[in-house]
Design a protein around this motif. Structure first.
Motif, PDB file in Angstrom:
ATOM      1  N   MET A 208       0.773  -1.314  -0.104  1.00 57.33           N
ATOM      2  CA  MET A 208      -0.010   0.139   0.059  1.00 57.33           C
ATOM      3  C   MET A 208       0.890   1.097  -0.062  1.00 57.33           C
ATOM      4  O   MET A 208       0.537   2.275  -0.890  1.00 57.33           O
ATOM      5  N   ARG A 212       0.558   4.126  -2.897  1.00 57.92           N
ATOM      6  CA  ARG A 212       0.293   5.610  -2.346  1.00 57.92           C
ATOM      7  C   ARG A 212       1.465   6.356  -2.806  1.00 57.92           C
ATOM      8  O   ARG A 212       1.328   7.640  -3.235  1.00 57.92           O
ATOM      9  N   LYS A 286     -19.623  -2.176   0.812  1.00 59.22           N
ATOM     10  CA  LYS A 286     -19.288  -2.872  -0.378  1.00 59.22           C
ATOM     11  C   LYS A 286     -19.221  -4.586  -0.280  1.00 59.22           C
ATOM     12  O   LYS A 286     -18.819  -5.064  -1.094  1.00 59.22           O
ATOM     13  N   ASP A 315      -8.759  -9.179   0.932  1.00 59.84           N
ATOM     14  CA  ASP A 315      -7.646  -8.357   0.637  1.00 59.84           C
ATOM     15  C   ASP A 315      -7.255  -8.479  -0.704  1.00 59.84           C
ATOM     16  O   ASP A 315      -7.098  -7.552  -1.388  1.00 59.84           O
ATOM     17  N   HIS A 318      -9.888  -6.262  -2.691  1.00 56.09           N
ATOM     18  CA  HIS A 318      -9.424  -4.781  -2.572  1.00 56.09           C
ATOM     19  C   HIS A 318      -8.261  -4.596  -3.453  1.00 56.09           C
ATOM     20  O   HIS A 318      -8.044  -3.405  -3.788  1.00 56.09           O
ATOM     21  N   ARG A 319      -7.213  -5.209  -3.443  1.00 54.26           N
ATOM     22  CA  ARG A 319      -5.950  -4.962  -4.238  1.00 54.26           C
ATOM     23  C   ARG A 319      -6.296  -5.235  -5.761  1.00 54.26           C
ATOM     24  O   ARG A 319      -5.705  -4.216  -6.217  1.00 54.26           O
ATOM     25  N   GLY A 322     -10.080  -3.149  -7.534  1.00 59.85           N
ATOM     26  CA  GLY A 322     -10.314  -2.004  -7.754  1.00 59.85           C
ATOM     27  C   GLY A 322     -11.303  -1.508  -6.495  1.00 59.85           C
ATOM     28  O   GLY A 322     -11.690  -2.107  -5.672  1.00 59.85           O
ATOM     29  N   ALA A 323     -11.187  -0.341  -6.248  1.00 58.60           N
ATOM     30  CA  ALA A 323     -11.732   0.401  -5.156  1.00 58.60           C
ATOM     31  C   ALA A 323     -13.296   0.183  -5.045  1.00 58.60           C
ATOM     32  O   ALA A 323     -13.904   0.531  -3.996  1.00 58.60           O
ATOM     33  N   ASP A 324     -13.659   0.449  -6.331  1.00 60.89           N
ATOM     34  CA  ASP A 324     -15.270   0.181  -6.497  1.00 60.89           C
ATOM     35  C   ASP A 324     -15.776  -1.139  -6.329  1.00 60.89           C
ATOM     36  O   ASP A 324     -16.907  -1.379  -6.645  1.00 60.89           O
TER      37      ASP A 324
END
Length: 428
Positions: A208, A212, A286, A315, A318-319, A322-324
């Protein structure tokens, strides 16, 4: 978490010591019985009576000495063999010469073999050969000549004692090998567990930070680059094939010993618990969580591992999705197993990607999901079609418990839930 020291003892040698203890007692009474039945034929029975008095007291006083290898010292073996040889050499003094020539037994008779066997069990075939050779010489001296019967008896004791001594040496070597194999297995299992924990925590954070940092740019990009380098180094270390060096491995009198320290107490993981509360925290805006209306019992250790595998699957969603992306968790309580399905609406996994990831040291699916299920006797199936999302089906038997839980604390019957409680839910 509770810590304890697990000690595994293995010894095929100990039963031999117990057998030797019984042998010495039985052959003592056998020798005394032979003397009593032929008492009138002895020239000097008082000599034999005096010797048997000493032999009786010595045999029973030294029973603890032949209980194990630690108690059976070299000094004791020397004294024990001396008493046996003394009895053999005293036979011509107490008994008639004609009976000796005709093949009559010595005063200690077959009790002497017990002394030789003690040498064999304690020191192996070399010690046995030495002791049996002295007994053979004493038998030849007391008879005055090497007759066929004497040679037969000497060779019988010599071969038998050497064979037993050799078997003992082989057994000890096998114990050491087995102890080392068990230790390697335990160390490897611990390394796999640590790899799962590291993947679930440290590696996720480093990945992460890398993403970022790259997105923010500037000094954050340098920090992300360093985090990426450390992630690669840590993955390489985690997926390495080296087995830790032996921590404690001993060869003591009771057999080889392996000590595995700081292991969690498995007794805490054998009691049944409801799986639903462990998975409920994963529900978010979600992530949709569907559960049966009744309790879903599993052994606490198996339930924790299953929940951790579900967390690892989320996990990955999420990785990689995608975030949506949305995900669904479904618990199904079948008669003999519990099935948890994790599905997402992401882009799916390209064919061959999982094998490539394992080759690169990315062991999320291999360790955090399949590895966890394998440890508790379950299975994990992954179905993914590019463009149609991914589905992970985790199946655990109702009587599943972690492999580290001793059999004597397993209680599969306590894990049985109410029949017909299989929950059904439709995925959105």
């Amino acid at each position: 978490m509770a810590k304890r020291e697990t000690v595994m003892r293995m010894s095929v040698e100990q039963p031999l010591w117990r057998a030797l203890t019984g042998y010495r007692v039985l052959t003592l009474f056998y020798a005394i019985g032979l003397f009593v039945t032929k008492y009138d034929e002895f020239l000097r029975p008082e000599v034999a009576v005096g010797y048997f008095g000493v032999l009786f007291a010595w045999t029973f006083a030294t029973l603890p000495k032949v209980a194990n290898a630690a108690s059976c010292t070299k000094r004791f073996l020397a004294a024990d063999l001396t008493i046996a040889l003394t009895g053999v050499l005293l036979t011509p003094v107490a008994d008639a010469h004609d009976r000796i020539v005709e093949g009559g037994p010595t005063l200690p008779s077959i009790w002497t073999a017990g002394s030789v066997l003690a040498f064999a069990i304690k020191g192996g075939w070399r010690w046995a050969a030495f002791a049996s050779a002295l007994v053979g010489v004493a038998n030849v001296v007391q008879r005055g000549a090497l007759s066929q019967d004497t040679l037969h008896n000497v060779l019988l004791v010599w071969v038998a004692s050497i064979a037993i001594g050799y078997v003992v040496e082989v057994a000890r070597a096998s114990e050491r090998t087995l102890a080392r194999a068990l230790e390697i297995e335990a160390a490897t299992r611990e390394r796999v567990r640590l790899a799962r924990d590291i993947h679930d925590g440290v590696l996720q954070v480093l990945a992460m930070v890398q993403r970022r940092g790259s997105a923010l740019g500037g000094e954050a990009a340098d920090l992300g680059r360093l985090a990426g380098e450390q992630e690669v180094a840590l993955r390489t270390l985690v997926s390495g094939a080296l087995v830790p060096v032996s921590r404690v491995s001993e060869d003591v009198v009771e057999g080889a010993v392996v000590r595995a320290v700081d292991e969690p107490d498995p007794r805490d993981d054998s009691a049944p618990c409801d799986l639903r509360p462990l998975l409920a925290p994963y529900a978010t805006s979600k992530v949709t969580f569907s559960e049966p209306g009744a309790s879903v019992p599993l052994a606490a250790g198996a339930a924790k591992e299953l929940a951790a595998a579900v967390g690892a699957a989320l996990d990955n969603v999420h990785r990689h999705a995608g975030a949506d992306a949305r995900a669904w968790i479904l618990i199904e309580d079948e008669p003999d197993a519990v099935v948890v399905t994790v599905r997402d609406d992401g882009p799916g996994i390209p064919e061959g990607r999982l094998a490539q990831a394992e080759g690169e040291g990315r062991l999320g699916v291999a360790l955090s999901i399949r590895g966890r299920l394998r440890e508790i006797g379950g299975t994990a199936e992954l179905i993914s079609v590019p463009g149609q999302g991914t589905e992970v089906e985790l199946k655990v038997p109702k009587d599943a418990v972690p492999k580290d839980v001793p059999k004597n604390v397993r209680d599969p019957k306590a894990l049985k839930g109410p029949k017909g409680a299989r929950g059904k839910a439709e995925k959105a």
